[in-house]
Design a protein around this motif. Sequence first.
Motif, PDB file in Angstrom:
ATOM      1  N   UNK A  93     -37.414  -0.996   3.750  1.00  0.00           N
ATOM      2  CA  UNK A  93     -36.607  -1.311   4.924  1.00  0.00           C
ATOM      3  C   UNK A  93     -35.117  -1.441   4.652  1.00  0.00           C
ATOM      4  N   UNK A  94     -34.696  -1.304   3.413  1.00  0.00           N
ATOM      5  CA  UNK A  94     -33.307  -1.554   3.068  1.00  0.00           C
ATOM      6  C   UNK A  94     -33.160  -2.962   2.513  1.00  0.00           C
ATOM      7  N   UNK A  95     -31.991  -3.264   2.010  1.00  0.00           N
ATOM      8  CA  UNK A  95     -31.751  -4.511   1.292  1.00  0.00           C
ATOM      9  C   UNK A  95     -32.266  -5.721   2.068  1.00  0.00           C
ATOM     10  N   UNK A  96     -33.127  -6.482   1.404  1.00  0.00           N
ATOM     11  CA  UNK A  96     -33.734  -7.663   2.023  1.00  0.00           C
ATOM     12  C   UNK A  96     -33.515  -8.874   1.127  1.00  0.00           C
ATOM     13  N   UNK A  97     -33.649 -10.064   1.717  1.00  0.00           N
ATOM     14  CA  UNK A  97     -33.515 -11.318   0.969  1.00  0.00           C
ATOM     15  C   UNK A  97     -32.181 -11.367   0.227  1.00  0.00           C
ATOM     16  N   UNK A  98     -31.131 -11.089   0.988  1.00  0.00           N
ATOM     17  CA  UNK A  98     -29.768 -11.089   0.455  1.00  0.00           C
ATOM     18  C   UNK A  98     -29.126 -12.430   0.773  1.00  0.00           C
ATOM     19  N   UNK A  99     -28.597 -13.097  -0.243  1.00  0.00           N
ATOM     20  CA  UNK A  99     -28.014 -14.416  -0.038  1.00  0.00           C
ATOM     21  C   UNK A  99     -26.506 -14.381  -0.269  1.00  0.00           C
ATOM     22  N   UNK A 100     -25.802 -15.151   0.560  1.00  0.00           N
ATOM     23  CA  UNK A 100     -24.352 -15.237   0.461  1.00  0.00           C
ATOM     24  C   UNK A 100     -23.955 -16.629   0.939  1.00  0.00           C
ATOM     25  N   UNK A 101     -22.885 -17.151   0.420  1.00  0.00           N
ATOM     26  CA  UNK A 101     -22.387 -18.420   0.950  1.00  0.00           C
ATOM     27  C   UNK A 101     -21.886 -18.168   2.361  1.00  0.00           C
ATOM     28  N   UNK A 102     -22.216 -19.068   3.275  1.00  0.00           N
ATOM     29  CA  UNK A 102     -21.825 -18.879   4.670  1.00  0.00           C
ATOM     30  C   UNK A 102     -20.307 -18.718   4.808  1.00  0.00           C
ATOM     31  N   UNK A 103     -19.551 -19.467   4.014  1.00  0.00           N
ATOM     32  CA  UNK A 103     -18.089 -19.356   4.068  1.00  0.00           C
ATOM     33  C   UNK A 103     -17.628 -17.971   3.648  1.00  0.00           C
ATOM     34  N   UNK A 104     -18.300 -17.378   2.661  1.00  0.00           N
ATOM     35  CA  UNK A 104     -17.940 -16.029   2.212  1.00  0.00           C
ATOM     36  C   UNK A 104     -18.302 -14.988   3.273  1.00  0.00           C
ATOM     37  N   UNK A 105     -19.439 -15.172   3.923  1.00  0.00           N
ATOM     38  CA  UNK A 105     -19.813 -14.265   5.014  1.00  0.00           C
ATOM     39  C   UNK A 105     -18.773 -14.336   6.118  1.00  0.00           C
ATOM     40  N   UNK A 106     -18.392 -15.539   6.495  1.00  0.00           N
ATOM     41  CA  UNK A 106     -17.400 -15.727   7.553  1.00  0.00           C
ATOM     42  C   UNK A 106     -16.077 -15.085   7.169  1.00  0.00           C
ATOM     43  N   UNK A 107     -15.683 -15.270   5.919  1.00  0.00           N
ATOM     44  CA  UNK A 107     -14.422 -14.683   5.436  1.00  0.00           C
ATOM     45  C   UNK A 107     -14.473 -13.160   5.524  1.00  0.00           C
ATOM     46  N   UNK A 108     -15.580 -12.574   5.126  1.00  0.00           N
ATOM     47  CA  UNK A 108     -15.696 -11.116   5.175  1.00  0.00           C
ATOM     48  C   UNK A 108     -15.665 -10.602   6.608  1.00  0.00           C
ATOM     49  N   UNK A 109     -16.308 -11.302   7.520  1.00  0.00           N
ATOM     50  CA  UNK A 109     -16.281 -10.880   8.928  1.00  0.00           C
ATOM     51  C   UNK A 109     -14.865 -10.950   9.488  1.00  0.00           C
ATOM     52  N   UNK A 110     -14.127 -11.982   9.113  1.00  0.00           N
ATOM     53  CA  UNK A 110     -12.756 -12.130   9.608  1.00  0.00           C
ATOM     54  C   UNK A 110     -11.850 -10.992   9.144  1.00  0.00           C
ATOM     55  N   UNK A 111     -12.193 -10.368   8.027  1.00  0.00           N
ATOM     56  CA  UNK A 111     -11.378  -9.258   7.533  1.00  0.00           C
ATOM     57  C   UNK A 111     -11.457  -8.028   8.426  1.00  0.00           C
ATOM     58  N   UNK A 112     -12.450  -8.010   9.311  1.00  0.00           N
ATOM     59  CA  UNK A 112     -12.692  -6.811  10.122  1.00  0.00           C
ATOM     60  C   UNK A 112     -12.441  -7.037  11.611  1.00  0.00           C
ATOM     61  N   UNK A 113     -11.750  -8.124  11.950  1.00  0.00           N
ATOM     62  CA  UNK A 113     -11.343  -8.339  13.337  1.00  0.00           C
ATOM     63  C   UNK A 113      -9.825  -8.446  13.400  1.00  0.00           C
ATOM     64  N   UNK A 114      -9.284  -8.285  14.588  1.00  0.00           N
ATOM     65  CA  UNK A 114      -7.846  -8.413  14.804  1.00  0.00           C
ATOM     66  C   UNK A 114      -7.515  -9.901  14.963  1.00  0.00           C
ATOM     67  N   UNK A 115      -6.967 -10.497  13.926  1.00  0.00           N
ATOM     68  CA  UNK A 115      -6.696 -11.936  13.952  1.00  0.00           C
ATOM     69  C   UNK A 115      -5.650 -12.315  14.984  1.00  0.00           C
TER      70      UNK A 115
END
Length: 378
Positions: A93-115
């Motif tokens: 099914x593609x990459x599964x059980x992938x873990x990331x710190x929530x703060x790092x996920x949030x930071x990465x998402x912010x890189x792809x929006x118009x701040x």
Amino acid sequence: MKTGIIGAGIAGLSTAIALRQIGIEPVIYEAASELKPVGAGIVLAANAMKVFRKLGIAEDLIAAGRSLNALTILNQHGKILDTTNSLEISKQYGLDNFIIHRADLHHQLLQHVDLSSLYKNKKAINVIQDTTGVKVYFEDGTTEVVDNLIVADGIHSPIRQKLLPRVRPRYAGYTCWRAVIENPGISLNQATETWGAKGRFGIAPLPQNKIYWFACVNAEENNSALKHYTAPDLLKLFHDFHAPIPQILESSYHTSLIWNDICDLPNLAQYAFGNIVLIGDASHATTPNLGQGACQAIEDAWVLAKQIQAQPTFSEAAKHFERLRKDRTQWIINNSYRVGQLAQLQNKLLITLRNQLMPLIPKFVKYNQLKKLYEVDY
């Protein structure tokens, strides 16, 4: 057409990224006065990672997290009750059980929006919809008018409460503490959950030699004493659980814990209200037992963007979104709730019966449920 998003969490930011991909630049209103790195670990399943690949940001996330080999459930003495092979699932099914710190996920998402289109300290408390658009009222006394509004402000959404005043989150019967600590020298390559009579304890390795852990205990709702629990308090409860649980708690003595009661939002009557639509935890908050809370919010982002692109009006897109998402998300809420009740058993006879039966469940039964989660046509 001006599209507003209430909330700059995982649901709101993922939706903003998906909308940008179809040529819409939304305005995001966030209640917090600043976007601080918060939270603990978060595990993303294959269905969420599939969406991030479609959005073109999966590789950035993968670089900030790590994949885990398996999820294993044990009894409090360390005997294996069940194991899910994540490497095998990832091949299918593609990459599964992938873990990331929530703060790092949030930071990465912010890189792809118009701040420049993200406004902080804007807690939405009410909306009025008429032929001129959707008027949003904020706690600071200001208002904004948008043509379309996407509400992604979580399980305690003030906007949902205005739209559906009788709806209240359902308490699952247990409360939870979470933390991230430096790894004290424990070898880990998988996630584990230990189910015992006194509670449940989960462990997962994070990048940069960190460990994410959580502890769930049955308790009355809104027990203020539990808010002040520390790792030594939890060690008193989990001291007779198998290694390395006591060691992890001892290594957490100087770590601040994140605490909250576990709630969900079952049987919401509707997600779409004309030119207003509820997404993520605002519409279908679930307990964390299937690891699908954030995943379903991420699915929402993709499905909603595609419906906006396909339908003649936003209100039609919202209706189609509701039709496509309601049954699936409610199925996940109900199944996750049942798993939580099973995991949090305290009756010794029922625990013995559960622990004897779990290893006997045929592999195909478990994988049929995973198939329903992961075989999604976006």
